[in-house]
Design an enzyme around this catalytic site. Sequence first.
Site, PDB file in Angstrom:
ATOM      1  CE  LYS A  90      34.307  11.681  70.369  1.00 21.72           C
ATOM      2  NZ  LYS A  90      34.890  12.990  70.048  1.00 21.72           N
ATOM      3  CD  GLN A 111      40.482  11.376  75.480  1.00 21.64           C
ATOM      4  OE1 GLN A 111      41.027  12.411  75.818  1.00 21.64           O
ATOM      5  NE2 GLN A 111      39.210  11.133  75.733  1.00 21.64           N
ATOM      6  CE  LYS A 114      39.883  10.782  80.124  1.00 19.57           C
ATOM      7  NZ  LYS A 114      39.830  12.245  80.044  1.00 19.57           N
ATOM      8  CE  LYS A 126      42.708  16.563  75.019  1.00 18.33           C
ATOM      9  NZ  LYS A 126      41.539  16.267  75.871  1.00 18.33           N
ATOM     10  N   GLY A 165      35.767  19.153  72.115  1.00 19.31           N
ATOM     11  CA  GLY A 165      36.261  20.317  72.857  1.00 19.31           C
ATOM     12  C   GLY A 165      37.232  19.912  73.958  1.00 19.31           C
ATOM     13  CG  ASP A 166      40.841  19.614  76.610  1.00 14.88           C
ATOM     14  OD1 ASP A 166      40.380  18.737  77.348  1.00 14.88           O
ATOM     15  OD2 ASP A 166      41.918  20.195  76.882  1.00 14.88           O
ATOM     16  CB  THR A 209      33.003  16.388  81.698  1.00 15.44           C
ATOM     17  OG1 THR A 209      33.060  16.180  80.284  1.00 15.44           O
ATOM     18  CG2 THR A 209      34.298  15.928  82.323  1.00 15.44           C
ATOM     19  CG  ASN A 240      32.037  21.835  79.890  1.00 12.28           C
ATOM     20  OD1 ASN A 240      32.338  20.656  80.056  1.00 12.28           O
ATOM     21  ND2 ASN A 240      30.842  22.206  79.485  1.00 12.28           N
TER      22      ASN A 240
HETATM   23  P1  NDP Z   1      37.559  25.202  80.336  1.00 17.93           P
HETATM   24  O1  NDP Z   1      38.460  25.930  79.414  1.00 17.93           O
HETATM   25  O2  NDP Z   1      36.083  25.307  80.156  1.00 17.93           O
HETATM   26  O3  NDP Z   1      37.877  25.605  81.858  1.00 17.93           O
HETATM   27  C1  NDP Z   1      39.140  25.446  82.406  1.00 17.93           C
HETATM   28  C2  NDP Z   1      39.161  26.145  83.740  1.00 17.93           C
HETATM   29  O4  NDP Z   1      40.431  25.952  84.358  1.00 17.93           O
HETATM   30  C3  NDP Z   1      38.977  27.645  83.640  1.00 17.93           C
HETATM   31  O5  NDP Z   1      38.352  28.123  84.797  1.00 17.93           O
HETATM   32  C4  NDP Z   1      40.415  28.154  83.556  1.00 17.93           C
HETATM   33  O6  NDP Z   1      40.559  29.478  84.007  1.00 17.93           O
HETATM   34  C5  NDP Z   1      41.144  27.198  84.473  1.00 17.93           C
HETATM   35  N1  NDP Z   1      42.522  26.985  84.002  1.00 17.93           N
HETATM   36  C6  NDP Z   1      42.941  26.603  82.758  1.00 17.93           C
HETATM   37  N2  NDP Z   1      44.282  26.537  82.693  1.00 17.93           N
HETATM   38  C7  NDP Z   1      44.711  26.903  83.911  1.00 17.93           C
HETATM   39  C8  NDP Z   1      46.012  27.042  84.483  1.00 17.93           C
HETATM   40  N3  NDP Z   1      47.136  26.770  83.769  1.00 17.93           N
HETATM   41  N4  NDP Z   1      46.077  27.429  85.781  1.00 17.93           N
HETATM   42  C9  NDP Z   1      44.948  27.683  86.504  1.00 17.93           C
HETATM   43  N5  NDP Z   1      43.706  27.570  86.009  1.00 17.93           N
HETATM   44  C10 NDP Z   1      43.592  27.185  84.741  1.00 17.93           C
HETATM   45  O7  NDP Z   1      38.021  23.669  80.270  1.00 17.93           O
HETATM   46  P2  NDP Z   1      37.222  22.373  80.708  1.00 17.93           P
HETATM   47  O8  NDP Z   1      36.410  22.670  81.908  1.00 17.93           O
HETATM   48  O9  NDP Z   1      36.607  21.796  79.515  1.00 17.93           O
HETATM   49  O10 NDP Z   1      38.432  21.397  81.106  1.00 17.93           O
HETATM   50  C11 NDP Z   1      39.010  21.372  82.410  1.00 17.93           C
HETATM   51  C12 NDP Z   1      39.829  20.110  82.561  1.00 17.93           C
HETATM   52  O11 NDP Z   1      38.979  18.968  82.374  1.00 17.93           O
HETATM   53  C13 NDP Z   1      40.969  19.908  81.581  1.00 17.93           C
HETATM   54  O12 NDP Z   1      42.009  19.194  82.203  1.00 17.93           O
HETATM   55  C14 NDP Z   1      40.337  19.036  80.490  1.00 17.93           C
HETATM   56  O13 NDP Z   1      41.312  18.328  79.768  1.00 17.93           O
HETATM   57  C15 NDP Z   1      39.499  18.133  81.348  1.00 17.93           C
HETATM   58  N6  NDP Z   1      38.409  17.469  80.667  1.00 17.93           N
HETATM   59  C16 NDP Z   1      37.424  18.176  80.036  1.00 17.93           C
HETATM   60  C17 NDP Z   1      36.379  17.517  79.428  1.00 17.93           C
HETATM   61  C18 NDP Z   1      35.246  18.250  78.819  1.00 17.93           C
HETATM   62  O14 NDP Z   1      34.288  17.594  78.405  1.00 17.93           O
HETATM   63  N7  NDP Z   1      35.253  19.561  78.757  1.00 17.93           N
HETATM   64  C19 NDP Z   1      36.330  16.037  79.383  1.00 17.93           C
HETATM   65  C20 NDP Z   1      37.358  15.393  80.157  1.00 17.93           C
HETATM   66  C21 NDP Z   1      38.370  16.098  80.740  1.00 17.93           C
HETATM   67  P3  NDP Z   1      40.061  30.739  83.124  1.00 17.93           P
HETATM   68  O15 NDP Z   1      38.576  30.827  83.384  1.00 17.93           O
HETATM   69  O16 NDP Z   1      40.822  31.880  83.679  1.00 17.93           O
HETATM   70  O17 NDP Z   1      40.379  30.404  81.709  1.00 17.93           O
END
Ligand code: NDP
Length: 444
Positions: A90, A111, A114, A126, A165-166, A209, A240
Amino acid sequence: MGYTEKTLDAIRAKYAHQPEFLQAVTEVFESLEPVITKNEKLYESEAILERITEPDRQIIFRVPWVDDSGKIRVNTGYRVQFNNSIGPYKGGLRLHPSVNLSVIKFLGFEQVFKNSLTGLPIGGGKGGSDFDPKGKSDREVMAFCQSFMTELCKYIGADTDVPAGDIGTGAREIGYMFGQYKRIRGLYEGVLTGKGLSYGGSLARTEATGYGLLYIVDALLKDHGTSLDGKTVVISGAGNVAIYAAEKATALGGKVVTMSDSTGWIYDKDGIDLAAVKEIKEVRRARLTEYKNYRPNSEYHEGRGVWGVKCDVALPCATQNELLIDDAKELVKNGAIAVCEGANMPTTIEATKYLQENGVLFIPGKAANAGGVATSALEMSQNSERLSWTFEEVDSKLHGIMTNIYANIAGASEEFGMKGNYVAGANIAGFKKVVDAMLAHGAC
Ligand code: NDP
């Protein structure tokens, strides 16, 4: 040389070209030292560390798709099935140009621990691709997702591997992928989580999350005799995790003053207007530069910088290695009391150590952001039962899971003489359950 050191050296030599993976393994091994020392003979003869760092399977494939001009484009797809000792693989699918095997392996490795920490029966995996959904039309995103799933569907299933998703993979992408899986395999099953509500998704998964992160922050602060009420919170990211972390932080009485995206960051001293951020990011998929149109008194800055803003609580929610040693120094200088990771591995090892040494309460992502995957597992349960639970039911289970995780990591850190070191607590608590299952299964 001890078993841990010997194994780490061998992994460093073999995977010298995978820096993110090595960073994750180093951090985990360092904090597992007391557990491993206690069981060194057994673990060494059973090759536990060698097995737990080598994925069960790594699938790498070509993803050809046709763009709007009729040209064929090619990306690389990945699925790393890391460890299924305690349940089906997962873990999410990341769509971002920075994706490579090292990034997917580090995420898959983390993961495993976690998922174990959630207390639910899920193994770790992943996947993703170096495809960038940004700037692509809906048709192009659909073409990519269909081609990606055409290959991926051979390796996944509701009882074998359940992606989610991610970064870059939201409801739209999950919808296209689910449609293609159903079409090719002829199966209507819970093969993906994060699905839309009309076809098997779970209420509260979108919020999980970010909300879960704040539930653990709440438990942490209460345990240290304080609360979020009246605290200033800085958040990075505007995706997200960041959006729903900001929503729950505000509901708990905190004031969120920053958010960021990949081009810049906003500072709103009166507290971020989340309705505006949601419209910019979730509806229009635009840049944070537009926030000023909604809140003329706010500031927009190019590049990075949120960690320099004075705060009580800092929540990195964007991506890996976004909180560096200088940022940690700024946070300490400005009197931050807690840093909890919404993203995966956003804080470098050096920065983490600096924060811990300077008395900042620090909860690593594998515990703090586990609410997402935990709720995905609740979505799997609902799919198996062919039932849907209410928002309140899911949210209250999520709350219970997060407070439990806090109790477990705090307990494990204390048991091994490192009270308050939640990095060690999370690694130890996650590791023990997986290793017990691996030992029971024999050499496999
Ligand atoms: P999203 O794609 O929804 O959002 C990511 C955010 O981070 C966006 O604002 C994006 O900017 C910014 N971002 C992405 N890459 C970079 C970078 N290289 N430098 C600067 N800013 C960056 O992703 P999530 O919110 O889903 O995920 C965020 C983190 O949380 C990740 O590490 C993910 O693995 C982790 N995570 C997510 C979960 C989930 O349920 N969604 C669960 C557990 C962990 P922009 O808006 O410009 O794209």
